[in-house]
Design a protein around this motif. Sequence first.
Motif, PDB file in Angstrom:
ATOM      1  N   ASP A 156       2.092   4.439   0.730  1.00 56.36           N
ATOM      2  CA  ASP A 156       2.339   5.218   1.027  1.00 56.36           C
ATOM      3  C   ASP A 156       1.885   5.823   2.666  1.00 56.36           C
ATOM      4  OD1 ASP A 156       5.341   4.712   0.284  1.00 56.36           O
ATOM      5  OD2 ASP A 156       5.129   6.479  -1.090  1.00 56.36           O
ATOM      6  N   ALA A 160       0.964   4.442   5.416  1.00 62.39           N
ATOM      7  CA  ALA A 160       1.973   4.481   6.394  1.00 62.39           C
ATOM      8  C   ALA A 160       2.836   5.670   7.249  1.00 62.39           C
ATOM      9  CB  ALA A 160       3.682   4.147   6.295  1.00 62.39           C
ATOM     10  N   ALA A 215       1.554   1.219  11.081  1.00 65.75           N
ATOM     11  CA  ALA A 215       2.330   1.710   9.634  1.00 65.75           C
ATOM     12  C   ALA A 215       3.083   0.979   8.825  1.00 65.75           C
ATOM     13  CB  ALA A 215       4.315   3.328  10.341  1.00 65.75           C
ATOM     14  N   ARG A 216       3.359  -0.411  10.109  1.00 67.73           N
ATOM     15  CA  ARG A 216       4.459  -1.601   9.101  1.00 67.73           C
ATOM     16  C   ARG A 216       3.392  -1.854   7.970  1.00 67.73           C
ATOM     17  NH1 ARG A 216       4.951  -5.612  13.968  1.00 67.73           N
ATOM     18  NH2 ARG A 216       5.806  -7.276  11.742  1.00 67.73           N
ATOM     19  N   GLY A 249       1.596  -0.559   5.710  1.00 67.05           N
ATOM     20  CA  GLY A 249       1.796   0.408   4.807  1.00 67.05           C
ATOM     21  C   GLY A 249       3.373   0.066   4.222  1.00 67.05           C
ATOM     22  N   ARG A 250       4.038   0.049   4.820  1.00 66.66           N
ATOM     23  CA  ARG A 250       5.317  -0.131   4.121  1.00 66.66           C
ATOM     24  C   ARG A 250       4.985  -1.699   3.703  1.00 66.66           C
ATOM     25  NH1 ARG A 250       7.407   2.475   8.851  1.00 66.66           N
ATOM     26  NH2 ARG A 250       7.572   0.353  10.456  1.00 66.66           N
ATOM     27  N   SER A 251       4.275  -3.103   4.728  1.00 71.49           N
ATOM     28  CA  SER A 251       4.688  -4.314   3.707  1.00 71.49           C
ATOM     29  C   SER A 251       3.891  -3.716   3.172  1.00 71.49           C
ATOM     30  CB  SER A 251       4.143  -4.902   5.089  1.00 71.49           C
ATOM     31  OG  SER A 251       3.538  -6.389   4.194  1.00 71.49           O
ATOM     32  N   ARG A 288       3.857  -1.813  -0.149  1.00 70.40           N
ATOM     33  CA  ARG A 288       5.058  -0.743  -0.869  1.00 70.40           C
ATOM     34  C   ARG A 288       5.592  -2.073  -1.150  1.00 70.40           C
ATOM     35  NH1 ARG A 288       7.629   2.368  -3.542  1.00 70.40           N
ATOM     36  NH2 ARG A 288       6.129   4.364  -3.410  1.00 70.40           N
ATOM     37  N   GLN A 289       6.228  -2.761  -0.231  1.00 63.46           N
ATOM     38  CA  GLN A 289       7.459  -4.117  -0.423  1.00 63.46           C
ATOM     39  C   GLN A 289       7.233  -4.893  -1.393  1.00 63.46           C
ATOM     40  OE1 GLN A 289       9.017  -5.406   3.103  1.00 63.46           O
ATOM     41  NE2 GLN A 289       9.896  -3.395   4.345  1.00 63.46           N
ATOM     42  N   GLU A 348       6.350  -2.904  -4.422  1.00 66.54           N
ATOM     43  CA  GLU A 348       7.438  -2.532  -6.006  1.00 66.54           C
ATOM     44  C   GLU A 348       8.312  -3.781  -6.242  1.00 66.54           C
ATOM     45  OE1 GLU A 348      10.174  -1.316  -2.499  1.00 66.54           O
ATOM     46  OE2 GLU A 348       9.703   0.445  -2.855  1.00 66.54           O
ATOM     47  N   HIS A 352      -3.917  -6.402   3.270  1.00 71.36           N
ATOM     48  CA  HIS A 352      -3.574  -4.349   3.849  1.00 71.36           C
ATOM     49  C   HIS A 352      -5.160  -3.930   4.210  1.00 71.36           C
ATOM     50  CE1 HIS A 352       0.061  -6.397   2.086  1.00 71.36           C
ATOM     51  NE2 HIS A 352       0.688  -5.584   3.252  1.00 71.36           N
ATOM     52  N   GLU A 397       2.942  -9.906   6.633  1.00 72.85           N
ATOM     53  CA  GLU A 397       4.137  -9.896   6.154  1.00 72.85           C
ATOM     54  C   GLU A 397       4.491 -11.543   5.796  1.00 72.85           C
ATOM     55  OE1 GLU A 397       6.050  -6.677   8.578  1.00 72.85           O
ATOM     56  OE2 GLU A 397       6.463  -8.711   9.636  1.00 72.85           O
TER      57      GLU A 397
END
Length: 270
Positions: free
Chosen positions: A193, A196, A208-209, A211-213, A215-216, A219, A235, A261
């Motif tokens: 988080d 991102a 920023a993608r 960080g989101r990648s 996290r996905q 999870e 990452h 990704e």
Amino acid sequence: MQFDDLATSTPVQRTVSARWQDRPILIVDPSNFLRRLVADVLRHAGADRVSTFGDIEAGLNAATGFARPIIIADWSEKGSPGPALTRALRRKNLPVRRAPIIALGSTGQLREVERARDAGVNGFVLRPVSPAMLFSRLDETVRRPRAYVETDSFAGPDRRIRPNQDGRIAWKRGPDVEAGLATPLEAALAQADAMAAAMMRQGDMIAARVGRSLRQYLETVKDIGPRETEIITLHRSALRRLQEFEGAPPAHRNELVNGLEKITARRLAA
């Protein structure tokens, strides 16, 4: 390659001093007027070994010829030498890779200050340069140097300088895990988080993608093991590459994230 006022490329043996005036200072700025203006300010304050350079290559090459240099670099716009010079110096296996770097920026926006900090600078001063502020940053850098940190994703002075509301130092996720305040997975999710959020504040939506990648991916797992550690490292490396090539065409940077990704998706499917 441009340069002027280079006194000597031979390191001078001197007694270690706590005064910045006694150390060689290298100014890297494409503007002849601005670099001479800063040089005059420093010389008036007692600095007798000030050299100025017009581009990254000249400044980087010269830095290797001095003992304990301090570098002041222009950071006023995206094409400024400061970002590339800082990352190149921090990442090269050079004796001077830990040299203090002061960035001279034209905006004090949080995202720009964070971008400089994340590249590895020691201090940030706004233009037009206030002599008092510049001297203060130089004094702080020399008299109270922060610990130098070198990891897969960052090289430079320790960025963990602000306390949380509970008094702990921000971003120390390793000690927090060891103290039982967070699980390794919770710490990794918080890191994703933070990655991102930091890139979004800097206006870099492509980075920023990353960080989101992350996290996905996190999870979907229950704990942090060797496989998860490898993905986290991947990452971090991708984010570092994007920051190093922030001036590259968006299509090229997008391609790097797309590849990241795809690798992550394959690991999830395995």
